[in-house]
Enzyme design. Structure first.
Site, short mmCIF file in Angstrom:
data_model
loop_
_atom_site.label_atom_id
_atom_site.label_comp_id
_atom_site.label_asym_id
_atom_site.label_seq_id
_atom_site.Cartn_x
_atom_site.Cartn_y
_atom_site.Cartn_z
CE LYS A 139 -1.99 -1.02 3.93
NZ LYS A 139 -1.27 -2.24 4.27
NE ARG B 174 2.46 -4.59 11.22
CZ ARG B 174 3.47 -4.44 10.35
NH1 ARG B 174 4.66 -4.95 10.62
NH2 ARG B 174 3.28 -3.78 9.24
NE ARG C 250 7.86 -2.28 6.16
CZ ARG C 250 6.54 -2.21 6.33
NH1 ARG C 250 5.79 -1.68 5.41
NH2 ARG C 250 5.99 -2.69 7.43
NE ARG D 161 -4.20 -1.13 10.29
CZ ARG D 161 -3.16 -0.68 9.60
NH1 ARG D 161 -3.22 0.45 8.97
NH2 ARG D 161 -2.06 -1.40 9.56
NE ARG E 79 6.56 -0.08 9.87
CZ ARG E 79 5.40 -0.07 9.21
NH1 ARG E 79 5.32 0.57 8.06
NH2 ARG E 79 4.35 -0.70 9.68
P1 AP5 Z 1 4.89 -1.56 1.83
O1 AP5 Z 1 4.52 -0.76 0.65
O2 AP5 Z 1 5.62 -0.88 2.93
O3 AP5 Z 1 3.61 -2.31 2.39
P2 AP5 Z 1 2.34 -1.77 3.20
O4 AP5 Z 1 1.15 -2.45 2.65
O5 AP5 Z 1 2.34 -0.28 3.19
O6 AP5 Z 1 2.68 -2.36 4.60
P3 AP5 Z 1 2.65 -1.74 6.07
O7 AP5 Z 1 3.33 -2.71 6.95
O8 AP5 Z 1 3.15 -0.32 6.09
O9 AP5 Z 1 1.16 -1.74 6.34
P4 AP5 Z 1 0.51 -1.73 7.69
O10 AP5 Z 1 -0.88 -1.49 7.30
O11 AP5 Z 1 0.73 -2.88 8.57
O12 AP5 Z 1 1.31 -0.59 8.47
P5 AP5 Z 1 0.91 0.89 8.86
O13 AP5 Z 1 2.11 1.68 8.74
O14 AP5 Z 1 -0.33 1.31 8.18
O15 AP5 Z 1 5.73 -2.81 1.30
C1 AP5 Z 1 6.30 -3.74 2.21
C2 AP5 Z 1 7.66 -4.23 1.66
O16 AP5 Z 1 7.41 -4.95 0.46
C3 AP5 Z 1 8.64 -3.12 1.29
O17 AP5 Z 1 9.94 -3.52 1.61
C4 AP5 Z 1 8.48 -2.98 -0.23
O18 AP5 Z 1 9.68 -2.54 -0.85
C5 AP5 Z 1 8.14 -4.40 -0.62
N1 AP5 Z 1 7.29 -4.49 -1.81
C6 AP5 Z 1 6.15 -3.81 -2.05
N2 AP5 Z 1 5.63 -4.17 -3.23
C7 AP5 Z 1 6.44 -5.11 -3.75
C8 AP5 Z 1 6.44 -5.88 -4.95
N3 AP5 Z 1 5.49 -5.75 -5.88
N4 AP5 Z 1 7.46 -6.77 -5.13
C9 AP5 Z 1 8.44 -6.92 -4.24
N5 AP5 Z 1 8.51 -6.21 -3.08
C10 AP5 Z 1 7.51 -5.32 -2.84
O19 AP5 Z 1 0.52 0.70 10.39
C11 AP5 Z 1 1.47 0.45 11.40
C12 AP5 Z 1 0.78 0.45 12.76
O20 AP5 Z 1 0.19 1.73 13.03
C13 AP5 Z 1 -0.38 -0.54 12.89
O21 AP5 Z 1 0.04 -1.83 13.25
C14 AP5 Z 1 -1.21 0.12 14.00
O22 AP5 Z 1 -0.65 -0.08 15.26
C15 AP5 Z 1 -1.08 1.60 13.67
N6 AP5 Z 1 -2.14 2.04 12.73
C16 AP5 Z 1 -1.98 2.45 11.45
N7 AP5 Z 1 -3.16 2.77 10.92
C17 AP5 Z 1 -4.09 2.56 11.87
C18 AP5 Z 1 -5.50 2.70 11.90
N8 AP5 Z 1 -6.19 3.09 10.82
N9 AP5 Z 1 -6.14 2.39 13.05
C19 AP5 Z 1 -5.47 1.98 14.13
N10 AP5 Z 1 -4.13 1.82 14.18
C20 AP5 Z 1 -3.45 2.11 13.04
#
Ligand code: AP5
Length: 286
Positions: free
Chosen positions: A14, A172, A128, A89, A161
């Site tokens: 994402k 997660r 990552r 979410r 991270r």
């Molecule tokens: P990446 O693009 O970083 O993936 P992502 O889907 O963004 O993954 P996240 O881990 O950031 O999502 P998340 O929803 O768990 O975390 P968030 O920060 O929102 O890609 C991942 C890796 O894959 C990278 O190394 C990339 O290079 C690689 N990659 C991507 N595409 C590829 C491809 N096609 N081929 C090969 N490699 C590829 O949330 C973190 C924390 O914040 C949560 O756990 C929670 O505690 C809190 N939080 C965030 N939002 C909320 C909410 N709405 N409500 C409550 N708590 C929240």
């Protein structure tokens, strides 16, 4: 104008794809995770409270995240669209988002679900690396020289991270299954959901995302984007899936087995019944 939500499990890409869409279309990426990490890095009261929850892989309270999203969507650069990454979410957040978007007259155009297998998600999250200064995302399969962010000369070495440790990744993914996955059905019922195959080359995934974000929404969808289910249930849109390329990716795309070719029925030539010699009529008894 592009007003979309990116839905998908942790590691589905994402953030990576949102950054690309932002760079190409000038529509801001609004990532709840980034907003929270920023609050943590600045040591605000909210950040200090959220840190432990995030490090444990749990969701931060709905009110806190809604406050951040409301503030972010109120900024001038979001007036002409946004790419919501990681929000909503859960069901409560989806309802709150709907109310907020109605209030600011910015209905959603589409919800894009990045579809990636669990095994791939785990590999990506463990590999990552991110820039602690600008948040740019990298993978250990394709690091910049010296593992230093290439977004600026003053950027520091990349880090992992804290929530990308094995046990937190498992938590997660569990939280995603229990709380976020039901949103797929929710947005599908509203006719907003498009599923995009999220494995394969980054550029290929991006091309699919573009198709889905720009051209994949049927007319009239905006009207039905209400929290309550519409009377008629529009069918979910067909996945924008292309075949993943065979080469140039660290990930092995799902290999679909070719269905076994049907054997052509081989017609056996009909055996001709052997010609029988005409029976001789028995001579009449005299
Ligand atoms: P990446 O693009 O970083 O993936 P992502 O889907 O963004 O993954 P996240 O881990 O950031 O999502 P998340 O929803 O768990 O975390 P968030 O920060 O929102 O890609 C991942 C890796 O894959 C990278 O190394 C990339 O290079 C690689 N990659 C991507 N595409 C590829 C491809 N096609 N081929 C090969 N490699 C590829 O949330 C973190 C924390 O914040 C949560 O756990 C929670 O505690 C809190 N939080 C965030 N939002 C909320 C909410 N709405 N409500 C409550 N708590 C929240």
């Amino acid at each position: 104008m592009m007003r979309i939500v990116l839905l998908g499990a942790p590691g589905s890409g994402k953030g990576t794809q949102a950054q690309r869409l932002q760079a190409k279309y000038g529509v801001p990426q609004v990532s709840s995770g980034d907003l929270l990490r920023d609050a943590v890095a600045r040591g605000t009261e909210l950040g200090l409270k959220a840190k432990a929850t995030m490090d444990a892989g749990q969701l931060v309270s709905d009110d806190v995240v809604l406050g951040l999203i409301r503030e972010r969507l109120g900024r001038p650069d979001a007036a002409n669209g946004f790419i919501l990454d990681g929000y909503p979410r859960n069901a409560q957040q989806a309802t709150a988002l709907n109310a907020l978007l109605e209030e600011i007259h910015q209905p959603l155009d589409a919800v894009l679900l990045l579809d990636v297998r669990r095994q791939t998600l785990i590999g990506r999250l463990a590999g990552r690396r991110v820039c602690p200064k600008c948040g740019k995302v990298f993978s250990i399969t394709n690091l910049p020289p010296g593992s230093i962010c290439d977004n600026g000369l003053d950027h520091p070495a990349l880090i992992q991270r804290p929530d990308d440790k094995e046990d937190v990744i498992a938590k997660r993914l569990e939280v995603y299954e229990a709380q976020t996955r039901p949103l797929i059905e929710h947005y599908s019922r509203l006719g907003l959901l498009t599923t995009v195959a999220g494995e394969g080359e980054l550029n290929d995934v991006f091309a699919r995302m573009e198709t889905a974000a720009l051209g994949g929404t049927p007319k009239g969808v905006k009207k039905s984007a209400k929290a309550s289910a519409p009377a008629k249930k529009p069918a979910a849109k067909v996945a924008v899936k292309k075949k993943a390329p065979a080469k140039k990716t660290a990930e092995k795309p799902a290999v679909k087995k070719k269905p076994a070719a049907k054997k052509k029925a081989v017609k056996k030539p009909k055996k001709k019944a052997p010609k029988r010699a005409p029976r001789k009529k028995p001579a009449k008894k005299k």
